[in-house]
Design a protein around this motif. Structure first.
Motif, PDB file in Angstrom:
ATOM      1  N   TRP A 149      38.807 -94.874  43.369  1.00  0.00           N
ATOM      2  CA  TRP A 149      38.963 -94.095  41.897  1.00  0.00           C
ATOM      3  C   TRP A 149      39.180 -92.868  42.518  1.00  0.00           C
ATOM      4  O   TRP A 149      39.327 -91.970  41.913  1.00  0.00           O
ATOM      5  CB  TRP A 149      38.085 -94.270  41.073  1.00  0.00           C
ATOM      6  N   GLU A 173      36.581 -90.043  40.705  1.00  0.00           N
ATOM      7  CA  GLU A 173      36.100 -90.549  38.931  1.00  0.00           C
ATOM      8  C   GLU A 173      34.728 -91.090  39.930  1.00  0.00           C
ATOM      9  O   GLU A 173      35.159 -92.288  40.367  1.00  0.00           O
ATOM     10  CB  GLU A 173      36.664 -91.587  38.199  1.00  0.00           C
ATOM     11  N   ARG A 174      33.379 -90.754  39.468  1.00  0.00           N
ATOM     12  CA  ARG A 174      32.521 -91.595  39.951  1.00  0.00           C
ATOM     13  C   ARG A 174      32.146 -91.368  41.389  1.00  0.00           C
ATOM     14  O   ARG A 174      31.748 -92.494  42.078  1.00  0.00           O
ATOM     15  CB  ARG A 174      32.269 -92.949  39.052  1.00  0.00           C
ATOM     16  N   VAL A 195      41.833 -96.244  38.190  1.00  0.00           N
ATOM     17  CA  VAL A 195      42.320 -97.496  37.438  1.00  0.00           C
ATOM     18  C   VAL A 195      43.120 -96.381  36.001  1.00  0.00           C
ATOM     19  O   VAL A 195      43.827 -97.084  35.417  1.00  0.00           O
ATOM     20  CB  VAL A 195      41.867 -97.658  36.891  1.00  0.00           C
ATOM     21  N   ASN A 196      42.089 -95.170  36.119  1.00  0.00           N
ATOM     22  CA  ASN A 196      42.835 -94.473  35.083  1.00  0.00           C
ATOM     23  C   ASN A 196      43.623 -93.218  35.110  1.00  0.00           C
ATOM     24  O   ASN A 196      43.413 -93.118  36.484  1.00  0.00           O
ATOM     25  CB  ASN A 196      41.845 -93.136  34.396  1.00  0.00           C
ATOM     26  N   LYS A 204      45.219-101.098  34.255  1.00  0.00           N
ATOM     27  CA  LYS A 204      44.016-100.835  33.205  1.00  0.00           C
ATOM     28  C   LYS A 204      44.686-100.661  31.440  1.00  0.00           C
ATOM     29  O   LYS A 204      45.207 -99.432  32.078  1.00  0.00           O
ATOM     30  CB  LYS A 204      42.905 -99.589  33.612  1.00  0.00           C
ATOM     31  N   GLU A 246      39.146 -97.549  26.920  1.00  0.00           N
ATOM     32  CA  GLU A 246      39.135 -96.845  26.911  1.00  0.00           C
ATOM     33  C   GLU A 246      40.881 -96.084  26.893  1.00  0.00           C
ATOM     34  O   GLU A 246      40.692 -94.667  27.905  1.00  0.00           O
ATOM     35  CB  GLU A 246      38.147 -96.221  28.430  1.00  0.00           C
ATOM     36  N   ARG A 282      42.937-105.745  34.891  1.00  0.00           N
ATOM     37  CA  ARG A 282      41.665-105.863  35.324  1.00  0.00           C
ATOM     38  C   ARG A 282      41.187-105.996  33.333  1.00  0.00           C
ATOM     39  O   ARG A 282      41.760-106.077  32.155  1.00  0.00           O
ATOM     40  CB  ARG A 282      40.919-104.599  35.463  1.00  0.00           C
ATOM     41  N   PHE A 328      38.159-105.424  32.092  1.00  0.00           N
ATOM     42  CA  PHE A 328      37.549-105.001  30.854  1.00  0.00           C
ATOM     43  C   PHE A 328      38.256-103.906  29.683  1.00  0.00           C
ATOM     44  O   PHE A 328      38.481-102.803  29.883  1.00  0.00           O
ATOM     45  CB  PHE A 328      36.715-103.415  32.115  1.00  0.00           C
ATOM     46  N   LYS A 330      34.725-107.066  36.098  1.00  0.00           N
ATOM     47  CA  LYS A 330      33.698-106.639  36.418  1.00  0.00           C
ATOM     48  C   LYS A 330      32.129-107.867  36.500  1.00  0.00           C
ATOM     49  O   LYS A 330      32.111-109.378  35.920  1.00  0.00           O
ATOM     50  CB  LYS A 330      33.080-105.683  35.250  1.00  0.00           C
ATOM     51  N   ASP A 348      28.493-103.139  32.083  1.00  0.00           N
ATOM     52  CA  ASP A 348      29.459-102.237  32.562  1.00  0.00           C
ATOM     53  C   ASP A 348      28.282-101.929  33.785  1.00  0.00           C
ATOM     54  O   ASP A 348      28.105-100.877  33.838  1.00  0.00           O
ATOM     55  CB  ASP A 348      29.791-100.749  31.562  1.00  0.00           C
ATOM     56  N   GLU A 373      34.978-108.197  40.230  1.00  0.00           N
ATOM     57  CA  GLU A 373      34.422-106.574  40.312  1.00  0.00           C
ATOM     58  C   GLU A 373      33.017-106.330  40.741  1.00  0.00           C
ATOM     59  O   GLU A 373      32.848-106.169  39.607  1.00  0.00           O
ATOM     60  CB  GLU A 373      34.957-106.039  39.926  1.00  0.00           C
ATOM     61  N   GLU A 421      27.269 -95.501  40.137  1.00  0.00           N
ATOM     62  CA  GLU A 421      27.710 -94.921  38.846  1.00  0.00           C
ATOM     63  C   GLU A 421      26.034 -94.643  38.026  1.00  0.00           C
ATOM     64  O   GLU A 421      25.465 -93.460  37.766  1.00  0.00           O
ATOM     65  CB  GLU A 421      28.942 -95.423  38.823  1.00  0.00           C
ATOM     66  N   TYR A 422      25.577 -96.086  38.058  1.00  0.00           N
ATOM     67  CA  TYR A 422      24.709 -95.962  37.023  1.00  0.00           C
ATOM     68  C   TYR A 422      22.949 -95.831  37.632  1.00  0.00           C
ATOM     69  O   TYR A 422      22.342 -96.997  36.944  1.00  0.00           O
ATOM     70  CB  TYR A 422      24.744 -97.162  35.913  1.00  0.00           C
ATOM     71  N   HIS A 472      26.279 -89.649  33.600  1.00  0.00           N
ATOM     72  CA  HIS A 472      25.175 -90.513  34.197  1.00  0.00           C
ATOM     73  C   HIS A 472      24.681 -90.759  35.131  1.00  0.00           C
ATOM     74  O   HIS A 472      23.812 -91.986  35.349  1.00  0.00           O
ATOM     75  CB  HIS A 472      26.370 -92.433  34.370  1.00  0.00           C
TER      76      HIS A 472
END
Ligand code: GCU
Length: 680
Positions: free
Chosen positions: A151, A159-160, A201-202, A282, A286, A319, A321, A360, A365, A387, A393-394, A528
């Motif tokens: 990412w 990202e993350r 992915v973004n 993606k 979002e 994806r 998501f 996922k 998530d 995935e 992340e979390y 997060h």
């Protein structure tokens, strides 16, 4: 000295024991290798490096040798070494055989890639000090695609990402640090990872240009590095590229101009990289652009790209998501958990052969515990990739310790029951249940440019474990861990015992002081990390716990809730739906229950919440003392790296304990049965 942290599980430690040294040296002193292709060169480099490091001397590469490296194509040599065609025929194209006879060792790959994996296996055996005498190994990966999703963004951020900056990009350019990328490719190949997407992915403004002339020469440079270790490169693309790069006024998948634009674009990409893998997408997720803008569906969107890629055997990884991230918290009917299934099941059977849907593991998530996504099993005529998220992340962001292989194993072993007993997620992602043309597993990487690659040195176990598990899902979490410990830290018994206890306990420790019983979230918005019980309670993300003075949890039952349960095959749906049958660790995911509801262990929900939060903190204190007991057995850099993070974990766990317990004490008015310190 940071070298050990950098080398991860490819330490190639010097072999000090004379007898062992003699045993292994007798095989590697002379080596023969037929072809000098890109992968062949990588094999040679790896063996030279490993031998030099383990023995302090160099092998001689010659035609007649003690260690013979070859592929199935070399029939004469196979005959000479008594390897029959049947043994080979059983292997898929990434498999290999390792055989020892009369002090000669042969590694046969079903392809060059297979040979590379066989060589890494051999090096693992030596590093683990396993005897090579009379060895016969036949091995091949169970899952076809074993992918990492980076990412990473072109500005160098990830990202993350919790381990420094990107190793792919810095300050708006593609890296020139090819040594680092080569070492990354080695790490990935050594555990069998065979695909990688190299950008987030973004796909933001600048990254949209990765498929244009501005970047393709640089991308090709990276692609060659990964390709030489058998890792196929993919790019995440922006669905609106025809507008942003091509200056068309639409990206409508059914528009002939758009279709033509993608055909030409794909032709251009393949003119740089003939072995390019394809696109990760993606879309309509979002706020990313997608086919919905044009009132088309996701099959239209994915097929557009698939048609452009198919002449080159390229793939679209699309994806799932997709959910409404602008939900009104007042709206109790919309359930984010339902979204992926509701969007994609109606499209089952409409995707081209070279489209794979990436799903996922859970319906929300990457929370500490979720049920398996009901898309697994429900999609029967569509290629699928599972995935996972290796980056935490979390799950404590590589400050807190969390060994993830046990969680991944539970996902793979989950029986969807769609085709009767044994319809496991693993049987879907290995392609056997529905005879899928393409299938496998992808995961969001946890790597960055810190010395240890993963920030927390012990988070290396997750990258290693992901590769080993996706290669062979029958390995246990313990087996993978034992391998990793020996390869990373050596053979000391105490080290093996203590580290494995720590890591195997770590997921449940993290769950205990955060959100047990399947509710998830309660984290600080955006980044997060850390506790914030109501952080997402009145937000637009569809992520609620619904705690009131009587109880908490999300009602997803068919009678009074969102009926999410009915996305599962009947047997599972009934089990999750029935309060007395729903597994406790997922209770609050499926049910809204009073605080006084009794769990199967006899405790009330509220008392269980208090207890697990107190226990979680005590267990982190235990992790710290266990780690301290290893001080003399670990190099100072890695010791300190982990010791510092364990202290951060302790502060985090305490904060979670106190905020969660106080919150529920205030809401419920029910005191702790043991009268422990709480903050009213
Ligand atoms: C999560 C994560 C995002 C990411 C998204 C995704 O929501 O927080 O950073 O972009 O997943 O998987 O696309």
């Amino acid at each position: 000295m940071t070298e050990q942290a950098y080398r991860c599980w490819l330490q190639y430690e010097t072999i000090l024991n004379k007898q062992e040294e003699a045993h292994y040296w007798s095989y590697v002193q002379t080596i023969s290798l037929q072809k000098e292709t890109l992968i062949g060169q990588a094999i040679k480099r790896e063996l030279n490096l490993a031998v030099e490091s383990m023995f302090g001397k160099t092998s001689t590469w010659q035609e007649d040798a003690q260690l013979v490296l070859t592929t199935v194509a070399d029939k004469a040599r196979l005959r000479k070494h008594g390897i029959n065609q049947e043994e080979i025929a059983e292997l898929n194209e990434e498999g290999y055989i390792i055989k020892e006879k009369d002090n000669q060792l042969i590694v046969v790959g079903a392809s060059e890639k297979g040979l590379l994996y066989g060589v890494f296996h051999l090096l693992r055996l030596i590093s683990q000090k396993q005897s090579l005498t009379d060895l016969t190994i036949q091995d091949a990966p169970q899952n076809q695609i074993r992918m990492l999703n980076q990412w990473d963004n072109i500005d160098g951020s990830i990202e993350r990402g919790y381990s420094g900056q990107s190793i792919f990009y810095s300050n708006g350019t593609v890296t020139t640090d090819e040594k680092r990328l080569t070492d990354y490719a080695r790490l990935l190949a050594s555990v069998g990872i065979n695909a990688i997407s190299i950008n987030n992915v973004n796909v933001w403004k600048e990254e949209t240009h990765l498929i244009s002339e501005r970047y393709l020469t640089d991308v090709q440079r990276l692609e060659e590095i990964f390709q030489s270790y058998g890792v196929t490169v993919y790019l995440s693309i922006n669905f609106a590229s025809p507008i942003e790069l091509g200056h068309l006024d639409t990206a409508d998948p059914l528009d002939a101009g758009v279709q033509q634009w993608w055909k030409e674009k794909v032709a251009e990409i393949y003119s740089y990289m003939p072995r390019f893998g394809g696109f990760v997408v993606k879309a309509d997720s979002e706020h990313r652009p997608g086919p919905f803008t044009y009132e088309r569906d996701h099959a239209d969107g994915a097929n557009l790209l698939a048609d452009a890629l198919s002449p080159y055997n390229g793939m679209v990884i699309w994806r799932c998501f997709v959910y409404n991230c602008m939900q009104d918290w007042r709206d109790r009917k919309t359930d984010r958990a339902r979204a992926a299934y509701d969007h994609f099941v109606p499209l089952d059977g409409r995707f081209r052969d070279n489209v794979v849907l990436q799903i996922k593991n859970g319906p929300m998530d990457f929370q500490v515990r979720e049920p398996v996504s009901p898309l697994f099993g429900a999609l029967q005529q569509t290629n699928q990739l599972l995935e996972f998220q290796i980056t935490q992340e979390y799950l404590g962001q590589q400050k807190d310790l969390c060994y993830l292989v046990p969680m991944w194993k539970e996902v793979l072993q989950f029986d969807t029951k769609v085709q009767g007993e044994g319809s496991t997620v693993q049987s879907i992602v290995n392609g056997s249940l529905y005879q899928a043309k393409i299938s496998g597993i992808a995961a969001v990487a946890n790597s960055g440019d810190e010395q240890s690659w993963t920030g927390h040195t012990l988070a290396q176990a997750n990258l290693f474990g992901y590769g080993r598990l996706t290669w062979n899902a029958d390995l246990t979490a313990e087996e993978i861990l034992h391998e990793w410990i020996v390869l990373t830290f050596g053979h000391e018994e105490k080290l093996k015992r203590v580290l494995s206890e720590m890591l195997l306990a770590s997921w449940s420790i993290y769950e205990n002081y955060t959100t047990p019983l399947g509710i998830g979230w309660m984290v600080n918005p955006n980044h997060h990390y850390g506790v914030n019980v109501d952080g997402y309670e009145y937000s637009r993300w569809g992520t609620y716990h619904f705690a009131d003075r009587e109880g908490l949890g999300v009602d997803r039952t068919r009678e009074s809730g969102t009926a999410f349960v009915d996305q599962y095959a009947k047997e599972n749906a009934d089990r999750f739906n029935a309060l007395d049958q729903c597994p406790d660790d997922l209770l609050l995911f499926f049910h809204h229950v009073p605080y006084t509801h009794r769990l199967k262990n006899g405790k009330t929900v509220i008392q269980h919440y208090y207890d697990s939060h107190f226990e979680g903190v005590t267990d982190v204190e235990w992790l710290i003392s266990e780690w301290q007991s290893l001080k003399s057995l670990i190099d100072p850099y890695r010791y300190k790296n982990v010791a510092e993070r364990l202290q951060l974990q302790l502060s985090n766990a305490r904060e979670w304990r106190d905020q969660v317990n106080t919150y529920f004490l205030r809401k419920s008015g029910i005191p702790d049965a043991d009268g422990r310190k709480m903050y009213e």
